[in-house]
Design an enzyme around this catalytic site. Structure first.
Site, PDB file in Angstrom:
ATOM      1  N   HIS A   9       2.059   0.309   1.489  1.00 46.98           N
ATOM      2  CA  HIS A   9       2.196   0.242   2.941  1.00 46.98           C
ATOM      3  C   HIS A   9       1.830  -1.153   3.429  1.00 46.98           C
ATOM      4  O   HIS A   9       0.791  -1.695   3.041  1.00 46.98           O
ATOM      5  CB  HIS A   9       1.275   1.258   3.634  1.00 46.98           C
TER       6      HIS A   9
ATOM      7  N   HIS B 101       9.082  13.024  -1.825  1.00 45.62           N
ATOM      8  CA  HIS B 101       8.095  12.472  -0.898  1.00 45.62           C
ATOM      9  C   HIS B 101       6.905  13.414  -0.724  1.00 45.62           C
ATOM     10  O   HIS B 101       5.800  12.965  -0.397  1.00 45.62           O
ATOM     11  CB  HIS B 101       8.745  12.178   0.462  1.00 45.62           C
TER      12      HIS B 101
ATOM     13  N   LYS C  26       9.368  -1.675  -0.675  1.00 43.06           N
ATOM     14  CA  LYS C  26      10.223  -2.038   0.453  1.00 43.06           C
ATOM     15  C   LYS C  26      10.191  -3.550   0.659  1.00 43.06           C
ATOM     16  O   LYS C  26       9.154  -4.182   0.492  1.00 43.06           O
ATOM     17  CB  LYS C  26       9.754  -1.329   1.717  1.00 43.06           C
TER      18      LYS C  26
ATOM     19  N   ARG D 150       4.494  12.305  -3.170  1.00 44.13           N
ATOM     20  CA  ARG D 150       3.854  11.061  -2.713  1.00 44.13           C
ATOM     21  C   ARG D 150       2.760  11.383  -1.691  1.00 44.13           C
ATOM     22  O   ARG D 150       1.658  10.832  -1.746  1.00 44.13           O
ATOM     23  CB  ARG D 150       4.914  10.137  -2.118  1.00 44.13           C
TER      24      ARG D 150
ATOM     25  N   TYR E  71      -2.893   9.998   6.657  1.00 47.77           N
ATOM     26  CA  TYR E  71      -3.488  10.885   5.657  1.00 47.77           C
ATOM     27  C   TYR E  71      -4.931  11.241   5.990  1.00 47.77           C
ATOM     28  O   TYR E  71      -5.446  12.261   5.531  1.00 47.77           O
ATOM     29  CB  TYR E  71      -3.399  10.242   4.273  1.00 47.77           C
TER      30      TYR E  71
ATOM     31  N   ARG F 219       7.778   6.087  -4.128  1.00 43.13           N
ATOM     32  CA  ARG F 219       8.965   6.507  -3.381  1.00 43.13           C
ATOM     33  C   ARG F 219      10.067   6.768  -4.405  1.00 43.13           C
ATOM     34  O   ARG F 219      10.107   6.137  -5.467  1.00 43.13           O
ATOM     35  CB  ARG F 219       9.421   5.419  -2.407  1.00 43.13           C
TER      36      ARG F 219
END
Length: 299
Positions: free
Chosen positions: A270, A244, A176, A247, A279, A152
């Site tokens: 994630h 992104h 995150k 990514r 994906y 990210r």
């Protein structure tokens, strides 16, 4: 305690204990401030008065949802999630005994397939910066990492020199919620970062952060976004390309070449496998297109 005071305490909790990113905390702050203002304007509560359970009822929250008619479903879902989290917090802290939003359904949000580049397009973009200047070397290293490690943009600009482990070809990334993960980097990215550090870093005045601006300070996410758009305009005119996008390309190309979903989930950082599964839809859509164009009885 007043509603406004509860909101301030909740935002401090998100930032301090839950370690939400400043961007997420700011989004929660805006959405919840709008909710509190709506209730005050409607005469449902006084944000500076002592918090009371009778402020809240299902009809009042249904009125709030109805007031958002015309907004995108994604925006409504985000605001409802913020409100749910806030009222769960109020219940845990003992300010309320029941969550007035419990059981309220979130609008269904369709998930669009992520935009991604082909391998050739990604390579063309990465090779666009000039290696003759310090900024060109920096930009090449950034593009290699965005695509080669699936970072990210916020993760990339937060990298420090110590996070790049050339000996092990690994990168320590703060994701995150400040969750740390280790991401492998390939030969191309390792070489590009090495050349940047050897030939450009000191000339740019870098001291702590891995990627710095022309004054030696920490590079901003916005500057990276503008840089990606600049090179995309040169080699991919007409295409909307963001950090992104690289990514998304990283994850899509890994899965297309046989990587397993769990490994890709771990590399992307994630928390839920369902987030990574989008994906697989990209891969399925591509397979379907190939089938329809190649099989004699497809149509």
């Amino acid at each position: 305690m007043s509603l406004n005071s509860c909101l301030d305490q909740f935002l401090q909790y998100l930032e301090g204990e839950r370690r939400y990113s400043p961007h997420t905390v700011a989004a929660y702050s805006l959405d919840l401030a709008q909710l509190l203002q709506f209730g005050e304007d409607a005469g449902y509560w006084d944000c500076e008065a002592q918090l009371a359970p009778e402020f809240f009822s299902r009809p009042r929250f249904r009125h709030w949802l109805a007031s958002m008619e015309g907004l995108e479903r994604t925006s409504i879902a985000r605001k409802l999630t913020a409100a749910r989290t806030f009222f769960r917090y109020l219940c845990r802290q003992g300010f309320l005994t029941t969550n007035p939003l419990r059981g309220m359904t979130t609008p269904k949000v369709g998930r669009s397939l992520p935009e991604y580049l082909s391998g050739e397009e990604a390579a063309g973009l990465i090779e666009a910066p000039s290696s003759a200047t310090p900024l060109g070397l920096r930009d090449r290293a950034i593009l290699e990492l965005l695509y080669g490690a699936g970072l990210r943009v916020g993760e990339l600009v937060s990298l420090k020199l110590a996070d790049f482990e050339a000996e092990t070809s690994m990168l320590r990334v703060q994701g995150k919620g400040r969750k740390e993960r280790i991401v492998p980097i390939g030969t191309y990215a390792k070489r590009a970062v090495g050349e940047y550090l050897e030939r450009a870093y000191d000339r740019l005045g870098g001291t702590e952060w891995l990627f710095v601006n022309c004054r030696g300070g920490k590079l901003s996410a916005r500057a990276v976004e503008q840089m990606v758009q600049k090179y995309a305009g040169l080699v991919l005119p007409g295409r909307k390309v963001t950090p992104h996008t690289l990514r998304h390309s990283f994850a899509t190309h890994l899965l297309e070449r046989g990587a397993d979903l769990r490994s890709v989930q771990e590399m992307l950082g994630h928390s839920s496998l369902s987030t990574t599964q989008i994906y697989t839809h990209v891969r399925t859509a591509k397979l379907l297109a190939v089938y329809n164009s190649a099989h004699p009885r497809a149509k």
